[in-house]
Motif scaffolding. Structure first.
Motif, mmCIF file in Angstrom:
data_model
loop_
_atom_site.group_PDB
_atom_site.id
_atom_site.type_symbol
_atom_site.label_atom_id
_atom_site.label_comp_id
_atom_site.label_asym_id
_atom_site.label_seq_id
_atom_site.Cartn_x
_atom_site.Cartn_y
_atom_site.Cartn_z
ATOM 1 N N PHE A 92 0.813 -1.450 0.154
ATOM 2 C CA PHE A 92 -0.039 -0.086 0.069
ATOM 3 C C PHE A 92 0.818 1.108 -0.060
ATOM 4 C CE2 PHE A 92 -2.850 -3.104 2.203
ATOM 5 C CZ PHE A 92 -3.515 -3.305 1.083
ATOM 6 N N PHE A 93 2.136 1.208 0.345
ATOM 7 C CA PHE A 93 3.220 1.982 0.029
ATOM 8 C C PHE A 93 3.846 2.093 -1.348
ATOM 9 C CE2 PHE A 93 2.535 2.400 4.671
ATOM 10 C CZ PHE A 93 2.022 3.729 4.986
ATOM 11 N N GLY A 94 3.640 1.198 -2.021
ATOM 12 C CA GLY A 94 4.407 0.874 -3.171
ATOM 13 C C GLY A 94 4.174 1.830 -4.218
ATOM 14 N N ARG A 139 -8.715 8.830 3.204
ATOM 15 C CA ARG A 139 -7.560 8.684 2.830
ATOM 16 C C ARG A 139 -6.871 7.317 2.764
ATOM 17 N NH1 ARG A 139 -4.289 13.918 5.721
ATOM 18 N NH2 ARG A 139 -5.908 15.309 4.957
ATOM 19 N N HIS A 140 -7.678 6.274 3.364
ATOM 20 C CA HIS A 140 -7.301 5.001 3.100
ATOM 21 C C HIS A 140 -8.076 4.495 2.017
ATOM 22 C CE1 HIS A 140 -5.587 5.566 7.206
ATOM 23 N NE2 HIS A 140 -5.039 4.213 7.073
ATOM 24 N N SER A 141 -9.114 5.123 1.403
ATOM 25 C CA SER A 141 -10.030 4.665 0.533
ATOM 26 C C SER A 141 -9.815 4.814 -0.887
ATOM 27 C CB SER A 141 -11.397 4.804 1.008
ATOM 28 O OG SER A 141 -11.891 6.141 0.535
ATOM 29 N N ASN A 158 -6.945 -1.980 1.244
ATOM 30 C CA ASN A 158 -7.942 -2.911 1.311
ATOM 31 C C ASN A 158 -8.805 -2.791 2.705
ATOM 32 O OD1 ASN A 158 -6.535 -4.079 -1.218
ATOM 33 N ND2 ASN A 158 -8.310 -5.055 -1.369
ATOM 34 N N PHE A 159 -9.909 -2.771 2.679
ATOM 35 C CA PHE A 159 -10.773 -2.806 4.093
ATOM 36 C C PHE A 159 -10.078 -3.597 5.141
ATOM 37 C CE2 PHE A 159 -13.808 -5.239 6.521
ATOM 38 C CZ PHE A 159 -13.968 -4.181 7.548
#
Lengths: 215, 215
Positions: A92-94, A139-141, A158-159
């Protein structure tokens, strides 16, 4: 911020400066740009009741503020170490072009993450706090991921990993809670309050992922 | 089931009979009627990793099986007491015509809830278990709520309360873990494993609430 404070801040990079410090890029808690949360303070109170979250938990969290204030950098070293060693999370930081973790993005998030530790410990549940939980969720979605930092990364976290992170965050926090003389019983109490608070926040952050009318 | 066993079962209502007992209405774990879960065993392994859920947790859960086997009824008294005293939760057992909690519905769910305690303690994470987690999620959501028991109740359990219940379930469980001679350290370990397992399950149960492609 005064010149002296800015020098001190530069000399003590491990200490997060709270309100008096330089603004943290993208940290918009309390600012007009933050949208109104789709859940109310009454909704929050109901959720807290379901989580057995009470005044003792608030006091325990606030007790942790002084314990954690000079440890946020060390805590983040542990958390980032965990993320870095877990392919399911570091993705998710890629950077979507290179496939590698994006150090600029990681560092930008880290500054806000340090501040989040202190905000969680302060436990001030007003409308501004609630609205900022919604902002964190966005900001996560797919609605706002990457936008704050101009990152070129995955479209969403992802949730499933959002509530899950309650465990590594609070488990790895526990040893830090014991580092300034709190008794074993106090550490247990503070740890339990942190578990409730992080789970509560992760539920609020999940709202953008939930089908209409089902939150 | 033998006649003797059925007599014994009737005489000991507080003891949940596992595989050898009378079938529990609506408990369809392992049956052909259960749909394939939309998440895989690999997804489960990744989620367990993110939750720091490991072999020690599996062993701790299994240790709890013997501790909890004769206490499920007492545990459910506490859990149902909490639900009954929390308007935000008891509403999900309410009859939509009378507005009152539906005792038949409550009792039907309670039998499966007792079995769920034992299934959680057994910690057998195979495809049948995974599929049944999906089924449990559907039964909380608008897709299948009320269908199993023919209840006339709310259309869904709102998402927010599903992960939240991790806390009351595991907090009130803790004293029961200490009732058969486990040491304080063992109780802590088992409690931590239960928190991880219940949170893990609540995440799987949440899948029907999540927008397509965001789980």
């Amino acid at each position: 911020m005064s010149f002296l404070k800015s020098i001190l801040s530069a000399l003590k990079p491990g200490i997060v400066q709270a309100d008096t410090a330089a603004p943290i890029p993208g940290y918009t808690h309390g600012q007009a740009s933050v949208a109104r949360a789709p859940y109310s303070l009454d909704d929050l109170a109901s959720l807290q009741k379901a989580l057995l979250f009470n005044d003792e938990d608030v006091q325990a969290l606030r007790q942790s503020a002084a314990i954690l204030a000079d440890q946020t950098d060390a805590i983040l070293d542990v958390w980032y170490g965990f993320v870095a060693s877990t392919p399911e999370l570091v993705v998710f930081f890629g950077n979507t072009r290179t496939g590698e973790p994006d150090p600029v993005y990681l560092e930008a998030v880290r500054k806000r993450f340090a501040r989040w530790i202190l905000d969680t410990a302060e436990a001030n549940y007003d409308q501004a706090w609630l609205d900022y939980q919604y902002e964190i969720g966005l900001r996560h979605s797919k609605f706002k991921k990457n936008k704050t930092d101009g990152a070129q990364s995955t479209a969403q976290v992802n949730f499933r990993y959002i509530p899950a992170l309650t465990i590594p965050i609070t488990t790895t926090l526990k040893p830090f809670l014991a580092k300034h003389g709190a008794s074993a019983a106090e550490v247990e109490k503070i740890h339990a309050a942190w578990v409730k608070s992080v789970l509560l926040q992760s539920i609020l952050w999940s709202q953008p992922y939930i089908r209409d009318g089902e939150f």
